[in-house]
Each structure stands twice: as C-alpha cells, then as structure tokens.
Design a protein around this motif. Structure first.
Motif, mmCIF file in Angstrom:
data_model
loop_
_atom_site.group_PDB
_atom_site.id
_atom_site.type_symbol
_atom_site.label_atom_id
_atom_site.label_comp_id
_atom_site.label_asym_id
_atom_site.label_seq_id
_atom_site.Cartn_x
_atom_site.Cartn_y
_atom_site.Cartn_z
ATOM 1 N N HIS A 1 4.650 -2.473 2.976
ATOM 2 C CA HIS A 1 5.012 -3.660 2.184
ATOM 3 C C HIS A 1 4.169 -4.857 2.560
ATOM 4 N N CYS B 1 2.398 7.529 8.134
ATOM 5 C CA CYS B 1 2.486 6.122 7.754
ATOM 6 C C CYS B 1 3.465 5.472 8.712
ATOM 7 N N ASP C 1 7.665 5.022 4.326
ATOM 8 C CA ASP C 1 7.137 5.846 3.237
ATOM 9 C C ASP C 1 6.248 5.038 2.303
ATOM 10 N N GLU C 2 6.102 3.754 2.584
ATOM 11 C CA GLU C 2 5.125 2.878 1.935
ATOM 12 C C GLU C 2 5.008 1.603 2.746
ATOM 13 N N GLU D 1 0.860 -1.184 0.000
ATOM 14 C CA GLU D 1 0.000 0.000 0.000
ATOM 15 C C GLU D 1 0.899 1.237 0.000
ATOM 16 N N LYS D 2 0.571 2.190 -0.839
ATOM 17 C CA LYS D 2 1.335 3.439 -0.868
ATOM 18 C C LYS D 2 0.837 4.363 0.236
ATOM 19 N N CYS D 3 1.735 5.171 0.773
ATOM 20 C CA CYS D 3 1.337 6.217 1.716
ATOM 21 C C CYS D 3 0.661 7.320 0.923
ATOM 22 N N ASP E 1 -0.305 11.030 -0.315
ATOM 23 C CA ASP E 1 0.500 12.246 -0.500
ATOM 24 C C ASP E 1 0.414 13.135 0.730
#
Length: 179
Positions: free
Chosen positions: A179, A140, A176-177, A52-54, A56
């Motif tokens: 996993h 995050c 920052d993301e 999952e991406k953090c 913006d």
C-alpha cells in the motif's frame, strides 16, 4: 503442472511435509514461471513508494510456504549493521535477517528488498526470502515500525537518500499487496 502451465495448489498442501520439500516446490514454481526481484515502483509526491501488487509467483510461493498475510517476525534491518545503534540506511536494495522463524521460514532466513528514505517514514519492501542452505523464493513483506512509527522516523543526520534510524531491529510482515 498441467499442459496450460498452471499450478494446482491443492496438490501442494500435504500436512506432513517438511520444509525441504516445500522449498523444492517453491523453487520449481519460481523457476518455471520466471520470478523477478523487486520491480520499479511509482513514487508518491513525498518520495515514498506507491501501491504495488504482489507478483503471482510470490502469492503462489507464499501459499505453498503457508505464509499468510498479517503474520510477521522480528528482523535485523540491515544484515551488515546487526545490533548497531544508530543504523544508517540508503535508498536502494537491502539484505535483512530474520531473528525468529515465521511459519515454514526458519530463523536466519535472509530477506531481500528495497528501501525508500524520502517519505515521512522509511519504507522497506521485501520481494525475496532465502532460508539457510536453500534457494531464494519470492515473497511480499514489509517492515512495520510499531506504534506511531517511532523507529521508522529519521533522526538528525539524515539527508536526501539516507536515513539514520535509532534501532537495528524491526518487524517484517507478510502482505498480499503493498500500500
């Protein structure tokens, strides 16, 4: 902000600033960009959450607050079970409490996130932090269980959707993301 609704982060980094003005800037950024709490996350075959991406907004807020990836702090996993052993976690939302400061976030900052108990280890991701006497800000963060995931392993008595853990403490790390 300029007319294109973008934020010049260089203007936000003033070394002599205190936490209160930093928090005010983060709240302003979050309010203007429409922050949201944890999104729906695709699950892996074992029931653990996928990548999952953090957002913006979280990445910008973490830069303003000087929360760099791979920095962490000790936390009480569940605000309602501080110091208990064992700790019982259920799938869904969780409120944790930081035991120590992390850069510009003081001790006793509350962390808001989500728990998944179906994989080999319990997974906790944090999407917001709330310093004492302040508003929530997007972040995050993840719980890391230490060598070999000892405390993240479910004890006997765990069942689908519920995890029994040995200890009430863990460490939360900024990412920052996911996993």
């Amino acid at each position: 902000m300029n007319s294109k609704n973008t934020l010049d982060l260089k203007a936000c980094f003033v070394p002599s600033m205190t936490v209160a003005p930093l928090m005010a800037m983060v709240v302003l950024v979050c309010t203007s960009l429409g922050c949201a709490t944890g999104p729906r996350v695709p699950l892996r075959a074992d029931g653990s959450p996928g990548p999952e991406k953090c957002s913006d907004e979280a990445l910008k807020a973490m830069r303003i607050l000087r929360l760099m990836p791979e920095t962490g702090a000790f936390i009480e996993i569940d605000e309602n079970q501080i110091g208990k052993s064992p700790v019982i976690l259920v799938d869904g939302y969780i409120e944790s409490l930081m035991d120590e400061e992390l850069e510009t976030l003081p001790a006793n900052t509350r962390l808001y996130g989500k728990v998944w108990t179906d994989g080999p280890l319990v997974v906790i991701r944090y999407y917001e932090a709330q310093p004492p006497d302040s508003d929530r800000v997007p972040i995050c963060g993840v719980v890391r269980w230490g060598p070999e995931g000892v405390n993240g392993r479910k004890l006997s008595g765990s069942r689908p959707g519920v995890a029994v853990l040995k200890l009430s403490r863990a460490s939360m790390w900024i990412v920052d993301e996911f996993h």
